[in-house]
Design a protein around this motif. Structure first.
Motif, PDB file in Angstrom:
ATOM      1  N   ASP A 293       0.827  -1.206   0.000  1.00  0.00           N
ATOM      2  CA  ASP A 293       0.000   0.000   0.000  1.00  0.00           C
ATOM      3  C   ASP A 293       0.862   1.258   0.000  1.00  0.00           C
ATOM      4  N   VAL A 294       1.974   1.207   0.725  1.00  0.00           N
ATOM      5  CA  VAL A 294       2.882   2.359   0.762  1.00  0.00           C
ATOM      6  C   VAL A 294       3.641   2.486  -0.546  1.00  0.00           C
ATOM      7  N   LEU A 295       4.179   1.375  -1.037  1.00  0.00           N
ATOM      8  CA  LEU A 295       4.976   1.413  -2.266  1.00  0.00           C
ATOM      9  C   LEU A 295       4.135   1.782  -3.481  1.00  0.00           C
ATOM     10  N   ASP A 296       2.839   1.509  -3.412  1.00  0.00           N
ATOM     11  CA  ASP A 296       1.958   1.913  -4.506  1.00  0.00           C
ATOM     12  C   ASP A 296       1.941   3.430  -4.698  1.00  0.00           C
ATOM     13  N   ARG A 297       2.406   4.156  -3.694  1.00  0.00           N
ATOM     14  CA  ARG A 297       2.404   5.620  -3.753  1.00  0.00           C
ATOM     15  C   ARG A 297       3.782   6.199  -4.075  1.00  0.00           C
ATOM     16  N   ILE A 298       4.786   5.329  -4.173  1.00  0.00           N
ATOM     17  CA  ILE A 298       6.162   5.791  -4.403  1.00  0.00           C
ATOM     18  C   ILE A 298       6.693   5.148  -5.677  1.00  0.00           C
ATOM     19  N   ASP A 299       7.199   5.971  -6.554  1.00  0.00           N
ATOM     20  CA  ASP A 299       7.684   5.493  -7.845  1.00  0.00           C
ATOM     21  C   ASP A 299       9.210   5.488  -7.857  1.00  0.00           C
ATOM     22  N   VAL A 300       9.793   4.400  -8.347  1.00  0.00           N
ATOM     23  CA  VAL A 300      11.233   4.326  -8.574  1.00  0.00           C
ATOM     24  C   VAL A 300      11.430   4.212 -10.079  1.00  0.00           C
ATOM     25  N   ALA A 301      12.187   5.137 -10.638  1.00  0.00           N
ATOM     26  CA  ALA A 301      12.370   5.186 -12.089  1.00  0.00           C
ATOM     27  C   ALA A 301      13.837   4.976 -12.433  1.00  0.00           C
ATOM     28  N   TYR A 302      14.062   4.178 -13.459  1.00  0.00           N
ATOM     29  CA  TYR A 302      15.415   3.899 -13.948  1.00  0.00           C
ATOM     30  C   TYR A 302      15.526   4.392 -15.378  1.00  0.00           C
ATOM     31  N   TYR A 303      16.505   5.280 -15.611  1.00  0.00           N
ATOM     32  CA  TYR A 303      16.797   5.778 -16.947  1.00  0.00           C
ATOM     33  C   TYR A 303      18.232   5.362 -17.264  1.00  0.00           C
ATOM     34  N   GLU A 304      18.358   4.401 -18.144  1.00  0.00           N
ATOM     35  CA  GLU A 304      19.649   3.771 -18.406  1.00  0.00           C
ATOM     36  C   GLU A 304      20.730   4.801 -18.707  1.00  0.00           C
ATOM     37  N   ALA A 305      21.826   4.707 -17.939  1.00  0.00           N
ATOM     38  CA  ALA A 305      23.001   5.576 -18.130  1.00  0.00           C
ATOM     39  C   ALA A 305      22.663   7.057 -17.998  1.00  0.00           C
ATOM     40  N   ASP A 306      21.568   7.363 -17.286  1.00  0.00           N
ATOM     41  CA  ASP A 306      21.142   8.763 -17.174  1.00  0.00           C
ATOM     42  C   ASP A 306      20.729   9.137 -15.755  1.00  0.00           C
ATOM     43  N   ALA A 307      19.854   8.351 -15.123  1.00  0.00           N
ATOM     44  CA  ALA A 307      19.372   8.749 -13.798  1.00  0.00           C
ATOM     45  C   ALA A 307      18.696   7.581 -13.091  1.00  0.00           C
ATOM     46  N   ALA A 308      18.771   7.618 -11.759  1.00  0.00           N
ATOM     47  CA  ALA A 308      17.985   6.738 -10.891  1.00  0.00           C
ATOM     48  C   ALA A 308      17.190   7.661  -9.974  1.00  0.00           C
ATOM     49  N   GLU A 309      15.883   7.486  -9.951  1.00  0.00           N
ATOM     50  CA  GLU A 309      15.031   8.495  -9.308  1.00  0.00           C
ATOM     51  C   GLU A 309      13.951   7.855  -8.448  1.00  0.00           C
ATOM     52  N   ILE A 310      13.683   8.504  -7.325  1.00  0.00           N
ATOM     53  CA  ILE A 310      12.535   8.148  -6.499  1.00  0.00           C
ATOM     54  C   ILE A 310      11.586   9.340  -6.509  1.00  0.00           C
ATOM     55  N   ALA A 311      10.342   9.090  -6.864  1.00  0.00           N
ATOM     56  CA  ALA A 311       9.350  10.151  -6.991  1.00  0.00           C
ATOM     57  C   ALA A 311       8.022   9.665  -6.426  1.00  0.00           C
ATOM     58  N   SER A 312       7.060  10.556  -6.382  1.00  0.00           N
ATOM     59  CA  SER A 312       5.718  10.192  -5.933  1.00  0.00           C
ATOM     60  C   SER A 312       4.920   9.662  -7.107  1.00  0.00           C
ATOM     61  N   ARG A 313       4.294   8.514  -6.916  1.00  0.00           N
ATOM     62  CA  ARG A 313       3.459   7.982  -7.990  1.00  0.00           C
ATOM     63  C   ARG A 313       2.196   8.818  -8.172  1.00  0.00           C
ATOM     64  N   GLU A 314       1.835   9.578  -7.150  1.00  0.00           N
ATOM     65  CA  GLU A 314       0.668  10.448  -7.249  1.00  0.00           C
ATOM     66  C   GLU A 314       0.971  11.704  -8.068  1.00  0.00           C
ATOM     67  N   LEU A 315       2.257  11.975  -8.262  1.00  0.00           N
ATOM     68  CA  LEU A 315       2.676  13.110  -9.067  1.00  0.00           C
ATOM     69  C   LEU A 315       3.454  12.573 -10.265  1.00  0.00           C
ATOM     70  N   ASN A 316       2.991  12.853 -11.454  1.00  0.00           N
ATOM     71  CA  ASN A 316       3.687  12.419 -12.655  1.00  0.00           C
ATOM     72  C   ASN A 316       3.406  13.433 -13.753  1.00  0.00           C
ATOM     73  N   LYS A 317       3.932  13.181 -14.923  1.00  0.00           N
ATOM     74  CA  LYS A 317       3.777  14.153 -16.002  1.00  0.00           C
ATOM     75  C   LYS A 317       2.323  14.347 -16.412  1.00  0.00           C
ATOM     76  N   VAL A 318       1.505  13.312 -16.272  1.00  0.00           N
ATOM     77  CA  VAL A 318       0.084  13.464 -16.620  1.00  0.00           C
ATOM     78  C   VAL A 318      -0.579  14.471 -15.698  1.00  0.00           C
ATOM     79  N   VAL A 319      -0.331  14.340 -14.397  1.00  0.00           N
ATOM     80  CA  VAL A 319      -0.898  15.276 -13.433  1.00  0.00           C
ATOM     81  C   VAL A 319      -0.428  16.689 -13.730  1.00  0.00           C
ATOM     82  N   GLY A 320       0.875  16.821 -14.027  1.00  0.00           N
ATOM     83  CA  GLY A 320       1.412  18.132 -14.334  1.00  0.00           C
ATOM     84  C   GLY A 320       0.838  18.721 -15.610  1.00  0.00           C
ATOM     85  N   VAL A 321       0.693  17.905 -16.646  1.00  0.00           N
ATOM     86  CA  VAL A 321       0.140  18.385 -17.911  1.00  0.00           C
ATOM     87  C   VAL A 321      -1.311  18.806 -17.738  1.00  0.00           C
ATOM     88  N   GLU A 322      -2.087  18.043 -16.990  1.00  0.00           N
ATOM     89  CA  GLU A 322      -3.477  18.428 -16.731  1.00  0.00           C
ATOM     90  C   GLU A 322      -3.539  19.781 -16.040  1.00  0.00           C
TER      91      GLU A 322
END
Length: 401
Positions: A293-322
């Protein structure tokens, strides 16, 4: 004669390549203090007008054809006509990723090409709002946009920046709505986890990660970037190590078993699973329901040879674009979404599901992004050549008028 036949006749009967060369010369000619240069520009401009007039006289029922041929190649023009036949409308907002989309470390020396910048100004002057949608920090994006497009355009009220992959939205010229800190709406429990992560991520890191990576100056997300050229083998090694470290650090901040956290994200993302397997860290553990339930709210993103990121799954580009659309007043969007990563894919899938746009990606985009783009409208462009798709969209809008 059907419209497709008329378009064939346009490109068969007229030298569109030379016409387009004149148009690009007139558009991109740098300001110089030289009478000779100005005379040369005026001569080219007159020749351009004459060639366009000739096309207009040959196609009186297609007033857009002259400008289509001046901007788009044959393939781009027919792609535009296909899009118009399919959707029966033009693009009324641009949603654009920056790195490896508008610009490319391997194709444009990390600069947005002049051709692309000019086309963006053309869309702006035609009344099409622009949403820059990126994982970068706000200050970084504001800097290169002002340098490339000019302060007047950036502060026109028709440009919005969705930064840090959706944690905030900046739309100059809109009073109290100019800057929206979307992460402030998150619960204190999630915000507390991110405060803990940020305070520990570098001090607790293995020496190789601490020396080889830096923490991107985000307002909210926790993003490790390599101190080496993006895409290089050394950057890939560091980001792979940083990803495993961030997963284990997240487990520590949640007081959860490392194997369970690894297993959750490996199951959610095949690329993360591949990195863990390559590191000999193949997870094999059950994930308790309360932890899930907790991890469903936290996003871990891997961008090969570029970045490793922890973000909120409730906040993403769709939310921002809207949120950007709301501020810009885009009530009935039909967007051109251009991007290369999984965070961009969410926006692409959203507009596709809503019938609210089309998607395009560079040839080196992630596999899942390319799969989506190929299955929808096949708008794939060469590395560093975002203008290819912008020309297609410009032709689409001309044909739709």
């Amino acid at each position: 004669m059907q419209r497709y036949d008329r378009l064939y006749a346009l490109y068969d009967d007229f030298d569109a390549d030379t016409l387009r060369a004149y148009q690009d010369f007139v558009d991109l000619f740098p300001p110089v203090d030289s009478r000779v240069a100005l005379d040369y520009w005026e001569s080219a401009s007159d020749e351009l007008d004459d060639r366009k007039d000739e096309i207009r006289s040959s196609f009186p029922d297609e007033p857009a054809f002259a400008d289509v041929a001046a901007r788009a190649t044959r393939d781009q023009a027919f792609a535009a006509l296909d899009l118009h036949a399919k959707y029966e409308r033009g693009v009324n907002v641009l949603v654009l990723d920056v790195d490896e989309t508008l610009r490319s470390a391997g194709g444009t020396d990390n600069e947005i090409p002049r051709e692309t910048l000019h086309l963006l100004t053309e869309f702006h002057e035609a009344g099409v709002p622009i949403v820059i949608c990126t994982g970068q920090t706000l200050e970084n994006v504001k800097g290169f946009l002002s340098q490339g497009l000019g302060d007047e355009l950036v502060h026109s009220g028709d440009v919005s920046i969705v930064y840090e992959a959706g944690t905030g939205v900046f739309t100059p010229g809109h009073g109290p709505d100019t800057k929206q800190l979307l992460y402030e709406d998150l619960g204190e429990d999630v915000r507390g986890v991110f405060d803990d992560l940020r305070s520990k991520v570098l001090p607790d890191a293995p020496e190789t990660v601490r020396r080889g990576c830096h923490l991107q100056g985000n307002e909210f997300n926790v993003t490790l970037k390599p101190n080496f050229e993006t895409g290089s083998e050394r950057a890939r090694e560091l980001i792979d190590e940083a990803l495993v470290y961030e997963l284990d650090l997240l487990a520590d901040c949640l007081d959860a078993p490392e194997q369970a956290v690894r297993a959750y994200y490996a199951d959610a993302d095949p690329e993360i699973a591949g990195v863990l397997e390559a590191a000999g860290e193949t997870p094999d553990a059950d994930v308790p329901d309360d932890l899930r339930d907790v991890l469903d709210r936290i996003d871990v993103a891997y961008y090969e040879a570029d970045a490793a990121e922890i973000a909120s799954r409730e906040l993403n580009k769709v939310v921002g674009v809207e949120a950007a659309f709301d501020v810009l007043g885009v009530a009935d969007p039909f967007a051109l979404v251009m991007g290369d990563s999984k965070s961009d894919l969410r926006v692409m899938e959203w507009v596709h599901g809503e019938g609210a746009g089309i998607a395009a990606a560079p040839e080196h985009a992630s596999e899942r992004v390319l799969e989506h783009v190929q299955q929808t409208d096949e708008l794939v462009f060469d590395r560093g050549a975002a203008d290819e798709i912008l020309r297609t969209a410009w032709a689409l809008n001309l044909l739709a008028e």
